[in-house]
Design an enzyme around this catalytic site. Structure first.
Site, short mmCIF file in Angstrom:
data_model
loop_
_atom_site.label_atom_id
_atom_site.label_comp_id
_atom_site.label_asym_id
_atom_site.label_seq_id
_atom_site.Cartn_x
_atom_site.Cartn_y
_atom_site.Cartn_z
N PHE A 84 0.80 -1.23 0.00
CA PHE A 84 0.00 0.00 0.00
C PHE A 84 0.83 1.29 0.00
CE2 PHE A 84 -2.10 -3.03 3.10
CZ PHE A 84 -2.73 -3.78 2.11
N HIS A 85 1.88 1.36 -0.83
CA HIS A 85 2.72 2.55 -0.88
C HIS A 85 2.92 3.07 -2.30
CE1 HIS A 85 4.67 0.74 3.00
NE2 HIS A 85 3.52 1.34 3.27
#
Length: 536
Positions: free
Chosen positions: A469-470
């Site tokens: 999730f980056h």
């Protein structure tokens, strides 16, 4: 159609947008409109740290994007949760507070981004932070963003720390101090056992002054231009088409997916792509949406020999009640800290000068992140390559802002990324085989002992790896003519328009990106104030 005027309009009330809007409104005289496509942050699960297991798949507070079929991950579409509420992804993430490495920011500066080196950025991290340990050389004590210790020790985390120590990885109590390398407990963006999102940190004081207007359920559809000057924003709220005008500047803080999408919908992007969608070009900018980067994680799941995991606590009503009581009376345990309690930054390859892999240690196991816990005692070791070389892109799919953008990451498309994943696997299994950890391991459940060779391991990764999730990089900052924004975050080719969020990162940070996104908002506010003072 109704219209109002503000000094600044910020599109997106996420990590960077909240920090930016809050700081711009500090003087009480500057008028700021902050637009958020999602609802107010009233969902109780936003504020309880363990609640991200609930918001991970909640369409009301999560955009629930998916990538395009990834060619190097067996054609799988990878789920991409993104915050859709006040606070953005800081309202639904795992709360881990990590800044990245000093070398990351120095690398940005070396690419020509003057003012973005570590010595320039550390003061902003300190200014933003209210660390419960107090102010120090590396930490702030009175900023808006609360950063807290995980209270209490966990038997499994301690075994993981000691096992890593057997391999020469030092124990640390601060991944954000002089050196990132080490193994220990994370610090979290929490305050008194509750989440401290960017919205909670930055918006209350600004809203109390009366010069910050926050509109939720307000979906921006494009930037309004007069010639090449950005003068406002079109958006839809409650089914009504609205416009707001900016006396000074418009800022896109919609994140790595939607900031480039909004630029393209507004006529800034690759001319051929825009015309194919029926969009009249304002400025030819082929790099809009390019340079997409993300941390690909692979998860190793172990069956535990002792019933001491979060799986065990959640299996019974009494266990669940005990978790709740620990939170109510001591502000500790899974409710207060989620399940990613421990972490490690290490060098998986000998030639690495700084840590090249990150581990999250979770006292729970499930078939997928935030999924239903297994019915056995289990824990998870997830690992990612901190500096991937694979690059992807994001593009508007149509002229309709409601259509999710098309994102192709090209995960694991380089030999370097394959080699790093294999090195990380070897390190994870080395820790698991240590004297400290092995007594807790009944068996490696996934991938299992049948996956041993490099070929078998890569096949497992291609079938099961996911994002951590980056996503960043799609409105790249640089001093070259092809970059989307310059080092002051001004969009090239037009005036009075900036991008302020993680999409401007030229290179992915070595760690979780939420703190970095807020600091981008902090620094941008200072640059915008400075530019306004210089304007005749």
């Amino acid at each position: 159609m109704t219209m109002r005027n503000f000094d600044y309009i910020v599109v997106g009330a996420g990590s960077a947008g909240c920090a930016l809007a809050g700081r711009l409104a500090e003087d009480g005289r500057t008028s700021v409109l902050l637009l958020e496509a999602g609802p107010k942050d009233r969902n109780i699960w936003i504020h309880i740290p363990i609640g991200y297991g609930k918001t991970m798949f909640d369409p009301k507070n999560n955009w629930q994007f998916y990538s395009e079929p990834e060619p190097h991950l067996n054609g799988r579409k990878i789920y991409q949760p993104r915050g859709r509420t006040l606070g953005g992804s800081s309202s639904i993430n795992g709360l881990v507070y990590i800044r990245g490495q000093a070398e990351d920011f120095d690398a940005w500066a070396a690419l020509g981004n003057t003012g973005w080196g570590w010595s320039d950025i550390l003061p902003y991290f300190k200014r933003s932070e209210r660390n419960e340990r107090g102010a120090s050389e590396y930490h702030g004590g009175d900023g808006p963003l609360s950063v807290s210790n995980i209270r209490g020790k966990n038997e499994l985390v301690e075994a993981f720390i000691n096992g890593a120590g057997e391999l020469g990885i030092p124990r640390t109590d601060d991944f954000n101090g002089a050196h990132q390398e080490g193994v220990g407990y994370f610090q979290l963006t929490t305050r008194n056992g509750l989440r401290c999102s960017a919205a909670k940190a930055y918006l209350p004081a600004a809203r109390a002054r009366g010069n910050l207007v926050v509109e939720t359920d307000a979906h921006a559809t494009g930037v309004i231009f007069e010639g090449k000057r950005a003068v406002g924003v079109r958006y839809v709220r409650g089914g009504q088409a609205l416009e707001a005008r900016a006396n000074c500047e418009v800022v896109l803080s919609a994140g790595a997916f939607q900031s480039p999408q909004l630029l393209q919908l507004s006529g800034i992007g690759d001319t051929d792509h825009l015309r194919a969608l029926g969009i009249q070009p304002v400025h030819d900018a082929p790099q809009v949406g390019k340079n997409l980067q993300d941390h690909l994680q692979s998860r190793l799941i172990y069956k535990c020999t002792k019933p001491i995991t979060t799986n065990d606590e959640l299996r019974t009503l009494w266990g669940t009640a005990k978790i709740g009581m620990r939170w109510i009376f001591r502000k500790e345990g899974p409710v207060a800290a989620g399940i990613q309690l421990g972490g490690m930054f290490a060098r998986a390859v000998p030639q690495a000068r700084t840590p090249d892999v990150q581990f999250h240690f979770g006292t729970i196991s499930a078939d997928m992140t935030a999924g239903k816990p297994h019915d056995f005692s289990g824990f998870t070791v997830s690992m990612c390559n901190l500096r991937p070389t694979s690059r992807g892109e994001v593009n508007a799919r149509s002229r309709d802002a409601r259509d999710a953008p098309a994102a192709l990451f090209n995960y694991l498309s380089t030999k370097e990324d394959e080699d790093m994943m294999l090195a990380g696997f070897r390190l994870a299994r080395g820790v698991a085989a240590s004297r400290s950890m092995s007594p807790y391991i009944a068996e490696e459940y996934r991938p299992g002992p049948g996956v041993a060779s490099d070929e078998e391991t890569l096949a497992f990764v291609r079938e099961y790896a996911t994002t951590i999730f980056h996503p960043v990089g799609t409105c790249r900052m640089g001093d070259d003519a092809t970059s989307v924004v310059d080092p002051r975050l001004k969009v090239r080719g037009v005036t009075c328009l900036r991008v302020v969020d993680a999409s401007i990162m030229p290179l992915l940070l070595s760690g979780n990106t939420n703190a970095g996104a807020m600091v981008i908002g902090e620094k941008a506010a200072d640059m915008m104030k400075e530019d306004r003072r210089k304007t005749p």
